[in-house]
Design a protein around this motif. Structure first.
Motif, PDB file in Angstrom:
ATOM      1  N   SER A   1      -5.869  -1.383  -9.617  1.00 48.55           N
ATOM      2  CA  SER A   1      -4.822  -0.791 -10.443  1.00 48.55           C
ATOM      3  C   SER A   1      -3.744  -1.849 -10.704  1.00 48.55           C
ATOM      4  O   SER A   1      -3.820  -2.964 -10.187  1.00 48.55           O
TER       5      SER A   1
ATOM      6  N   ASP B   1      -1.997  -1.067  -4.515  1.00 47.04           N
ATOM      7  CA  ASP B   1      -2.361  -0.045  -3.549  1.00 47.04           C
ATOM      8  C   ASP B   1      -3.579   0.816  -3.889  1.00 47.04           C
ATOM      9  O   ASP B   1      -3.956   1.675  -3.103  1.00 47.04           O
ATOM     10  N   LYS B   2      -4.218   0.604  -5.038  1.00 53.46           N
ATOM     11  CA  LYS B   2      -5.346   1.451  -5.422  1.00 53.46           C
ATOM     12  C   LYS B   2      -6.554   0.625  -5.839  1.00 53.46           C
ATOM     13  O   LYS B   2      -6.423  -0.436  -6.447  1.00 53.46           O
TER      14      LYS B   2
ATOM     15  N   TYR C   1     -12.682   6.198  -4.902  1.00 52.09           N
ATOM     16  CA  TYR C   1     -11.282   5.927  -5.183  1.00 52.09           C
ATOM     17  C   TYR C   1     -10.570   5.800  -3.845  1.00 52.09           C
ATOM     18  O   TYR C   1     -10.703   6.663  -2.995  1.00 52.09           O
ATOM     19  N   LYS C   2      -9.825   4.711  -3.655  1.00 51.10           N
ATOM     20  CA  LYS C   2      -9.088   4.537  -2.407  1.00 51.10           C
ATOM     21  C   LYS C   2      -7.659   4.123  -2.699  1.00 51.10           C
ATOM     22  O   LYS C   2      -7.413   3.219  -3.490  1.00 51.10           O
ATOM     23  N   ARG C   3      -6.730   4.805  -2.043  1.00 52.43           N
ATOM     24  CA  ARG C   3      -5.318   4.401  -2.066  1.00 52.43           C
ATOM     25  C   ARG C   3      -4.973   4.014  -0.637  1.00 52.43           C
ATOM     26  O   ARG C   3      -5.188   4.774   0.295  1.00 52.43           O
TER      27      ARG C   3
ATOM     28  N   GLY D   1      -0.669  -2.916   0.862  1.00 57.65           N
ATOM     29  CA  GLY D   1      -1.616  -2.886  -0.243  1.00 57.65           C
ATOM     30  C   GLY D   1      -2.797  -3.808  -0.015  1.00 57.65           C
ATOM     31  O   GLY D   1      -2.898  -4.487   1.003  1.00 57.65           O
TER      32      GLY D   1
END
Length: 116
Positions: A48, A52-53, A68-70, A75
């Motif tokens: 992103s 952080d994503k 999908y990972k946050r 980060g």
């Protein structure tokens, strides 16, 4: 987590993508920007605009899988921004996914013994 084996190719997009894109949008991005086949079974890692994503797209033989990972904290460690992609080893991908500095991971080279 779905972990790639050592035989899978892993590609990291070095520039951020629009995280509103879903599976089809990311598959189209792979074809148009990387000239690769999103249905090859390779893992495609996207970042992103923030650190952080991450999204990971892969074809498992029966359908597309989107992870999908946050991550919390500082980060992910991403390469410098530029166009294109780069290949990662399985160990580098696992380090990146855990939020570690994947650039410090070196693959061990194993040699077949000459005498048994």
């Amino acid at each position: 987590m779905i972990a790639p084996s050592n035989t899978y190719k892993i590609y990291l997009a070095t520039s951020p993508v629009d995280f509103r894109k879903g599976m089809d949008g990311l598959a189209s991005y792979i074809v148009s920007n990387f000239e690769l086949d999103p249905f090859s079974g390779a893992f495609f890692v996207f970042r992103s605009k923030g650190r952080d994503k991450m999204k990971v797209l892969m074809w498992d033989g029966t359908g597309l899988v989107l992870i999908y990972k946050r991550i919390e904290g500082a980060g992910f460690v991403w390469p410098k921004l530029n166009e294109g992609n780069l290949s990662l080893t399985k160990s580098q991908f696992e380090a990146l996914f855990e939020g570690l500095d994947w650039r410090r991971v070196e693959s061990a080279t194993y040699h077949r013994p000459t005498v048994a």
